[in-house]
Design an enzyme around this catalytic site. Sequence first.
Site, PDB file in Angstrom:
ATOM      1  N   ASN A  17       0.840  -1.197   0.000  1.00 51.06           N
ATOM      2  CA  ASN A  17       0.000   0.000   0.000  1.00 51.06           C
ATOM      3  C   ASN A  17       0.878   1.251   0.000  1.00 51.06           C
ATOM      4  O   ASN A  17       1.953   1.284   0.615  1.00 51.06           O
ATOM      5  CB  ASN A  17      -1.026   0.000   1.137  1.00 51.06           C
ATOM      6  CG  ASN A  17      -0.451  -0.111   2.525  1.00 51.06           C
ATOM      7  OD1 ASN A  17       0.602  -0.704   2.714  1.00 51.06           O
ATOM      8  ND2 ASN A  17      -1.135   0.449   3.496  1.00 51.06           N
ATOM      9  N   GLU A  62       0.335   5.297   0.485  1.00 46.30           N
ATOM     10  CA  GLU A  62      -0.620   6.341   0.888  1.00 46.30           C
ATOM     11  C   GLU A  62      -0.157   7.711   0.432  1.00 46.30           C
ATOM     12  O   GLU A  62       0.924   7.866  -0.153  1.00 46.30           O
ATOM     13  CB  GLU A  62      -0.814   6.263   2.413  1.00 46.30           C
ATOM     14  CG  GLU A  62      -1.406   4.923   2.812  1.00 46.30           C
ATOM     15  CD  GLU A  62      -1.687   4.791   4.304  1.00 46.30           C
ATOM     16  OE1 GLU A  62      -1.222   5.643   5.095  1.00 46.30           O
ATOM     17  OE2 GLU A  62      -2.372   3.820   4.670  1.00 46.30           O
ATOM     18  N   GLU A  94      -2.940  -4.777  -3.054  1.00 48.14           N
ATOM     19  CA  GLU A  94      -3.431  -5.712  -4.079  1.00 48.14           C
ATOM     20  C   GLU A  94      -3.481  -5.047  -5.449  1.00 48.14           C
ATOM     21  O   GLU A  94      -3.043  -5.601  -6.454  1.00 48.14           O
ATOM     22  CB  GLU A  94      -4.833  -6.212  -3.720  1.00 48.14           C
ATOM     23  CG  GLU A  94      -4.907  -6.990  -2.424  1.00 48.14           C
ATOM     24  CD  GLU A  94      -5.211  -6.118  -1.218  1.00 48.14           C
ATOM     25  OE1 GLU A  94      -4.686  -4.984  -1.124  1.00 48.14           O
ATOM     26  OE2 GLU A  94      -5.991  -6.571  -0.361  1.00 48.14           O
ATOM     27  N   CYS A 131     -10.563  -3.584  -4.490  1.00 44.32           N
ATOM     28  CA  CYS A 131      -9.557  -4.545  -4.968  1.00 44.32           C
ATOM     29  C   CYS A 131     -10.212  -5.831  -5.466  1.00 44.32           C
ATOM     30  O   CYS A 131      -9.770  -6.420  -6.455  1.00 44.32           O
ATOM     31  CB  CYS A 131      -8.551  -4.844  -3.866  1.00 44.32           C
ATOM     32  SG  CYS A 131      -7.439  -3.454  -3.553  1.00 44.32           S
TER      33      CYS A 131
HETATM   34  N1  THU Z   1      -5.225  -1.637   2.479  1.00 46.24           N
HETATM   35  C1  THU Z   1      -4.632  -2.455   1.563  1.00 46.24           C
HETATM   36  O1  THU Z   1      -3.571  -2.137   1.018  1.00 46.24           O
HETATM   37  N2  THU Z   1      -5.230  -3.629   1.279  1.00 46.24           N
HETATM   38  C2  THU Z   1      -6.310  -4.123   1.939  1.00 46.24           C
HETATM   39  O2  THU Z   1      -6.717  -5.236   1.669  1.00 46.24           O
HETATM   40  C3  THU Z   1      -6.991  -3.311   2.955  1.00 46.24           C
HETATM   41  C4  THU Z   1      -6.469  -1.934   3.136  1.00 46.24           C
HETATM   42  C5  THU Z   1      -4.546  -0.391   2.837  1.00 46.24           C
HETATM   43  C6  THU Z   1      -5.214   0.886   2.427  1.00 46.24           C
HETATM   44  C7  THU Z   1      -4.641   1.862   3.425  1.00 46.24           C
HETATM   45  O3  THU Z   1      -3.369   2.298   2.960  1.00 46.24           O
HETATM   46  C8  THU Z   1      -4.433   1.021   4.671  1.00 46.24           C
HETATM   47  O4  THU Z   1      -4.430  -0.324   4.246  1.00 46.24           O
HETATM   48  C9  THU Z   1      -5.504   1.224   5.729  1.00 46.24           C
HETATM   49  O5  THU Z   1      -6.760   1.052   5.202  1.00 46.24           O
END
Ligand code: THU
Length: 142
Positions: A47, A49, A60, A99
Site C-alpha cells: 500500500n 498512501e 493488491e 480490490c
Molecule cells: N489496504 C490495503 O492495502 N489492502 C487491503 O486489503 C486493505 C487496506 C490499505 C489501504 C490503506 O493504505 C491502509 O491499508 C488502511 O486502510
Amino acid sequence: MKQNHGREKELVEAAFAAREKAYAPYSGFSVGAALLTEGGEIYTGCNIENAAFTPGCCAERAAFFRAVGEGERNFAAIAVAGGKTGEAPASACPPCGVCRQVMQEFCDPATFLILLPESPEKWKTYTLAELLPLGFGGHGKI
Ligand code: THU
C-alpha cells in the site's frame, strides 16, 4: 488454483516481504500482496498512501497494476498480509471491495485463489467467487 505450481507458501512469504515496503504514514497499517500469474511469475505490491488521502493505493491493486502493466493477463492466486506497521499481523487482512472488483476484471472468479495468512505459516484460501459473489463484469464484459 488452476496452476498453483505448489507455491502457496512462497506466495505468502512474498506478501510478508512486500509488506516491508509499505508506505503507510497516515493509517499506520502496512499491507503487502504477492500475485502469481498462470505463467508462474510473482508480482508484488504494497500500500502507498498520500497526504491527500484519496490518491493512495492498496497493496493488491499495486500488484495487479504492476503485473498488467508488464503485459500479464492471466492470474492464478494472490496472497495478502496486513496489519499495524511494525508489528506482526494480528489477523487476516481481507481485500477491500475495490480490490475485489479489480480481481474480477482479470480473473476467473471460480478458480482465482485469495490466500489470507494470519502468519507466514498459517493461511486460509478462498476463491474470488466466495469473496465477491455476483461480481460485476470482468474480461472486457459490459
Ligand atoms: N489496504 C490495503 O492495502 N489492502 C487491503 O486489503 C486493505 C487496506 C490499505 C489501504 C490503506 O493504505 C491502509 O491499508 C488502511 O486502510
